[in-house]
Design a protein around this motif. Structure first.
Motif, PDB file in Angstrom:
ATOM      1  N   UNK A 104      43.611  51.551  34.615  1.00  0.00           N
ATOM      2  CA  UNK A 104      42.100  50.994  35.121  1.00  0.00           C
ATOM      3  C   UNK A 104      41.736  49.845  34.527  1.00  0.00           C
ATOM      4  N   UNK A 105      42.685  49.183  33.740  1.00  0.00           N
ATOM      5  CA  UNK A 105      42.121  47.947  33.094  1.00  0.00           C
ATOM      6  C   UNK A 105      41.754  46.777  33.843  1.00  0.00           C
ATOM      7  N   UNK A 106      42.469  46.535  34.815  1.00  0.00           N
ATOM      8  CA  UNK A 106      42.135  45.485  35.745  1.00  0.00           C
ATOM      9  C   UNK A 106      40.958  45.550  36.562  1.00  0.00           C
ATOM     10  N   UNK A 107      40.783  46.905  36.983  1.00  0.00           N
ATOM     11  CA  UNK A 107      39.334  47.023  37.398  1.00  0.00           C
ATOM     12  C   UNK A 107      38.305  47.052  36.649  1.00  0.00           C
ATOM     13  N   UNK A 108      38.352  47.593  35.499  1.00  0.00           N
ATOM     14  CA  UNK A 108      37.410  47.556  34.593  1.00  0.00           C
ATOM     15  C   UNK A 108      36.842  45.907  34.158  1.00  0.00           C
TER      16      UNK A 108
END
Length: 325
Positions: A78-82
């Motif tokens: 979920x790093x990209x979304x966060x």
């Protein structure tokens, strides 16, 4: 996207003080990082600075996972979304708070940020004058190979702009843009006097050969000597909270070291002006900017003026020639 250059500016008659940030943001937390930025802005103003320079992607932090694991791993975690959710958008309350801090403390701010524009992210630098007005916004023209997993390219010549301000003619580039001679010459050609060379931490042990703190400090130093300008080189060390968030294995933690802060200020002859902080320390470096030293350096060697041979070699602009002021 780009604000017009300021219409009125004169060189200051007397030396003035610049502040360079060496500090970690509150990683992937835009609001908390804006709070910390405002505290640093206030600290710089209390110290007598008229300009404070922040590192690359200080809001909301550098996406270190691009160096540590495949893109699928970052997506699964979920790093990209966060990251997209915590990126800065102009015209939002977070942006308004930064502009208000510049105005309240009567100090120019050059902020490094991840800019969200629609569905795209850019590596941005935002120049805010001491009245809180936007002097300029730029985007890194060519993110690095791994950075392109997150960021789009800048849009063109407007990202290579020098701006007249109350403290002189100010320009900025990010990180490896300083390895591109044409990008640098584009700013030298506009009679740049103060340059913000924004860097992240130099703590990633996965860097290829030549991507070291020594190399990048040398690039900042040579920029000052070549351009006859002051170079403010902020840098953001990696703190434990950042490493703990990004690194889920011992192997990743071994690649992303703590610290890596190497902020500095260079005079127009290339001399370093500040005693460095420890690589894991946070604080401000303060340096006196003397317009007389800029004039003296350019009188001795003006890379885009009397020392040039424009009849032999010069710079062609894809979107129009920038006239030398």
């Amino acid at each position: 996207m780009h604000a017009a250059p300021a219409t009125s500016s004169t060189e200051p008659a007397a030396p003035w003080v610049a502040a360079v940030v060496q500090a970690a943001p509150c990683y992937l937390d835009l609001e908390a990082s804006v709070d910390k930025a405002i505290d640093l802005i206030a600290h710089a103003a209390r110290s007598g600075a008229r300009l404070v320079a922040f590192p690359e992607l200080w809001l909301p932090g550098y996406p270190w996972w691009v160096w540590l694991a495949p893109a699928a791993w970052a997506a699964d975690h979920g790093f990209d979304r966060r990251y997209a959710a915590q990126a800065m958008q102009y015209g939002t309350p977070a942006a308004d708070r930064l502009a208000a801090a510049a105005r309240a403390h009567r100090i120019m701010v050059v902020m490094g940020l991840a800019e969200r524009d629609g569905d795209a992210l850019y590596i941005g630098q935002w120049l805010i004058d001491d009245s809180g007005r936007t002097v300029g916004r730029r985007r890194k023209l060519k993110p690095g190979p791994l950075e392109r997993r997150v960021f789009a390219e800048g849009s063109g010549a407007g990202d290579l702009q020098v701006y007249p301000t109350a403290v002189g003619r100010v320009g900025a580039l990010c990180c490896a843009e300083h390895r591109n001679p044409l990008f640098k010459y584009a700013l030298h050609q506009q009679n740049e006097e103060v340059h913000v060379a924004a860097w992240p931490s130099f703590s990633v042990r996965a860097f290829a050969a030549g991507l070291s703190a020594d190399t990048y400090l040398a690039l900042s130093r040579s920029y000052a000597a070549e351009g006859g300008c002051y170079v403010l080189a902020p840098c953001a060390p990696v703190d434990a909270a950042t490493r703990d968030l990004v690194c889920d294995t011992d192997e990743k933690a071994a690649q992303l070291g703590l610290g890596g802060g190497h902020a500095q200020v260079f005079a127009p002859n290339g001399d370093p002006l500040c005693t460095p902080l420890a690589p894991d320390a946070e604080g401000l470096l303060l340096a006196t900017i003397d317009p007389a030293r800029i004039a003296g350096a350019k009188a001795a060697h003006d890379i885009a003026g009397h020392s040039a041979r424009l009849d032999v070699v010069g710079l062609a602009w894809a979107h129009g020639t920038k006239e030398r002021p």
